[in-house]
Design a protein around this motif. Sequence first.
Motif, PDB file in Angstrom:
ATOM      1  N   GLN A 580       0.899  -1.034  -0.028  1.00 30.40           N
ATOM      2  CA  GLN A 580       0.028  -0.096   0.052  1.00 30.40           C
ATOM      3  C   GLN A 580       0.829   1.274  -0.029  1.00 30.40           C
ATOM      4  OE1 GLN A 580      -2.506  -0.576   3.436  1.00 30.40           O
ATOM      5  NE2 GLN A 580      -4.344  -0.990   2.099  1.00 30.40           N
ATOM      6  N   GLU A 583       2.884   1.710  -3.301  1.00 32.50           N
ATOM      7  CA  GLU A 583       2.070   2.167  -4.509  1.00 32.50           C
ATOM      8  C   GLU A 583       1.651   3.413  -4.346  1.00 32.50           C
ATOM      9  OE1 GLU A 583      -2.554   0.759  -6.242  1.00 32.50           O
ATOM     10  OE2 GLU A 583      -1.405  -0.267  -4.482  1.00 32.50           O
ATOM     11  N   ARG A 584       1.593   4.284  -3.326  1.00 35.02           N
ATOM     12  CA  ARG A 584       1.047   5.636  -3.040  1.00 35.02           C
ATOM     13  C   ARG A 584       2.378   6.518  -2.747  1.00 35.02           C
ATOM     14  NH1 ARG A 584      -2.821   1.867  -1.352  1.00 35.02           N
ATOM     15  NH2 ARG A 584      -4.886   2.412  -2.108  1.00 35.02           N
ATOM     16  N   ASN A 631      -7.987   5.639   5.568  1.00 38.46           N
ATOM     17  CA  ASN A 631      -8.912   5.274   4.487  1.00 38.46           C
ATOM     18  C   ASN A 631      -8.402   5.818   3.227  1.00 38.46           C
ATOM     19  OD1 ASN A 631     -11.153   5.415   3.083  1.00 38.46           O
ATOM     20  ND2 ASN A 631     -12.561   6.218   4.350  1.00 38.46           N
ATOM     21  N   TRP A 632      -7.731   4.949   2.427  1.00 38.73           N
ATOM     22  CA  TRP A 632      -7.093   5.181   1.329  1.00 38.73           C
ATOM     23  C   TRP A 632      -8.414   5.352   0.294  1.00 38.73           C
ATOM     24  CZ3 TRP A 632      -2.146   6.783   1.612  1.00 38.73           C
ATOM     25  CH2 TRP A 632      -1.555   6.176   2.820  1.00 38.73           C
ATOM     26  N   THR A 633      -9.455   5.410   0.192  1.00 36.29           N
ATOM     27  CA  THR A 633     -10.570   5.393  -0.839  1.00 36.29           C
ATOM     28  C   THR A 633     -11.028   6.733  -1.075  1.00 36.29           C
ATOM     29  OG1 THR A 633     -12.221   4.419   0.655  1.00 36.29           O
ATOM     30  CG2 THR A 633     -10.837   2.900  -0.670  1.00 36.29           C
ATOM     31  N   SER A 634     -11.027   7.529   0.133  1.00 39.64           N
ATOM     32  CA  SER A 634     -11.587   8.725  -0.057  1.00 39.64           C
ATOM     33  C   SER A 634     -10.545   9.855   0.346  1.00 39.64           C
ATOM     34  CB  SER A 634     -12.802   8.848   0.948  1.00 39.64           C
ATOM     35  OG  SER A 634     -13.430  10.229   1.398  1.00 39.64           O
ATOM     36  N   GLU A 635     -10.726  10.821  -0.512  1.00 36.39           N
ATOM     37  CA  GLU A 635      -9.606  11.816  -0.493  1.00 36.39           C
ATOM     38  C   GLU A 635      -9.619  12.596   0.787  1.00 36.39           C
ATOM     39  OE1 GLU A 635      -9.077  16.232  -2.353  1.00 36.39           O
ATOM     40  OE2 GLU A 635      -8.513  14.660  -4.012  1.00 36.39           O
ATOM     41  N   ASP A 637     -11.255  11.657   3.760  1.00 38.42           N
ATOM     42  CA  ASP A 637     -10.868  10.910   4.809  1.00 38.42           C
ATOM     43  C   ASP A 637      -9.494  10.352   4.953  1.00 38.42           C
ATOM     44  OD1 ASP A 637     -13.534  11.170   5.600  1.00 38.42           O
ATOM     45  OD2 ASP A 637     -14.091   9.483   4.493  1.00 38.42           O
ATOM     46  N   CYS A 638      -8.835  10.365   3.651  1.00 34.14           N
ATOM     47  CA  CYS A 638      -7.649   9.896   3.612  1.00 34.14           C
ATOM     48  C   CYS A 638      -6.568  10.915   4.232  1.00 34.14           C
ATOM     49  CB  CYS A 638      -7.271   9.486   2.077  1.00 34.14           C
ATOM     50  SG  CYS A 638      -5.463   9.349   1.873  1.00 34.14           S
TER      51      CYS A 638
END
Length: 722
Positions: A580, A583-584, A631-635, A637-638
């Motif tokens: 994870q 990748e980011r 939370n990697w799915t919502s900007e 929240d991330c």
Amino acid sequence: MAEPMDLDEVPPRGTKRKANEALEVSAPRRIRALDPDVVNKIAAGEIIVAPVHALKELIENAVDAGSTSLEVLVKEGGLKLLQITDNGHGIAKEDLPILCERFTTSKLKSFEDLTSIGTYGFRGEALASISHIAHLQVTTRTKDSNCAWRVHYDSGKLIPAKPGQSADPKPIAGRQGTQITVEDLFYNVPTRRRAFRSASEEYNKILDVVGRYAIHCDGVAFSCKKHGEASTTISTQSNSSTVDRIRQIHGSGVANELIEFTSSDEKYGYRARGWTTNANYHVKRTTLLLFINHRSVDSSNIRKAIEQTYSTFLPKGGHPFTYLSLDIDPQRVDVNVHPTKREVNFLNEDEIIEKICADIRVKLANVDTSRTFMTQTLLPGARVPIATASPDTGDPTKNAVVTPKSRPYENNLVRTDAKVRKITSMLPPSNSRASTETPAPSDTRPGDVEYEHPDREPVICRLMTVKELRAEVRDDMHNELTEIFAGHTFVGVVDERRRLAAIQGGVKLFLVDYGMISNEYFYQVGLTDFGNFGTIRFDPPLDLRQLLELAAENEKASSLPASEEYNFEVQEVVDLVSAQLIERRDMLLEYFSFEISETGDLISIPLLLKGYTPSLAKLPRFLLRLGPHVNWTSEKDCFSTFLRELASFYVPEQLPPTPGPEDTEEGVNEEIKSRRQQVVRVIEDVLFPAFRARLIATKSLMKGGVVEVANLKGLYRVFERC
């Protein structure tokens, strides 16, 4: 032989001419039209006298555009850079070619419109004037546009950003609103530029104008800061009341003594409202924030009338603070009498001023009834106080009676200077060994690191998600607690294990959980410095997988055997989290200065506060938590969850309690002892001064984060009876 040449006798320079002598003019001088460039520069010099005038025009245009948020960025007092960003309606692409031409405006259509003007700007000269004496860049986007457009101007015309490029608007990514960037103001008027004495003086003038409009413009958030600095000099929220805005800009000393007043009269067609200080407040100079039809102006007549009104309420030499918003029927006002619109003329000026001052006088009289004064008649035979002679006149008959200065009440005497000797220095040493040690000098910094300053320019964050998170913090602000931290005096660390410290605010003593306060502070730093973090670099780089394995094994070993939550395979978790993060890695590097190589080497982590390095013993657990707790799915929240984990990593660690006098030094871990000294030093010298400078205390901190343990006035009431 040639005869000598006849020369006309020319009088020397400076020779006086007699009154009856006429100047000999060979021919009348012809009248010629000035070059358009000269005309435009003369007009620009009348409208833009200093950087503050350019900013005033830009602020008024932004408010006219329906903005609810204005951000001002200044460099070298506005001469090098002056930038204002708003979230208003924006400018249509079709209007950009004539945006900076003189007398192009959306406010007027005919001369008769001047009699009913209700906006700030209306002549269309501001941007035109700026473009003739500065490098102007405009970035704008309307609600209906798919992208933002960026253009550059010189002398009122579109120009290419670089030689050889097209001057047409360039499509770029951007949010709704307009950003106007003014660079190198007066670059082609060197005499005007040399007239400015200092950048700090010009910046103070800019702060004054921003502060005035921040107080007046309800529903509009303002911020102003210097280029390159993370903290803002002025910051007000859109939902703040007028009193709160005055408090944030002019301080609690003014805000606590304000009274509200209103005045109106249909006969003269005006309505006035405002806030002014009562008779308990006075300073050496009158502060008047005057707005007529929502335009910041000056009026010597109104200023003198207000000072005359207060002369019966304040001591000699005392002056008030007054904010006055005056709405007058537009048909009674002439706003086009001054190039910078600094002055306006309106009908029945004397009558309106007198009526407003009369209403203020009534308010002051009503408040003044609460003050009482004790007098005593001089009894027969009593000694008359002796008057002393004035040093300048030597005449005792010209002096008032000198009376002894009254003593302050003991319950208001508190320690307010943090530099004086502390009570801990008077305590006996805990053991004999400690008493023989030479105390380290106060400037010793164990574990200090060297800092390098890169040349990269600060990045302006335009992400709406980050701005929403910042707004949530501002909306949750607890005003009283924020003021306590802004003016507190640090007393000392109480318990390193529970992370408790004592601070003094006024005559009150508070016990604070500096772990909870640090968590909130570093989260706010993460939002404020988003995209502009410093870096803590590892040389050599650390192996990401080894750190994750260390944290995962520790988590599994410390869990209960029957706990299903911690029943996991270490290698499986390490593979998942490392994948994870790798990748980011581009996003982590751009936004958080968190650098990971493709092969999984940890090169750097964010630096949030200079002078403080978090405990690297917490690093493995911090890296492991970035997997399941972000939370990697919502900007939005991330960003929020990542910054919360980063803030938790920066919180000082819990340490074993300090050994008591009965304990011996044998068996005490020297590393823990050294770390405890470092943590205590950092808390007092770095963290709490940082809290004082920029912490916004939120309402959540009142739930266990701050507890009042003593009130000097309350204790005085108890012990004075003993």
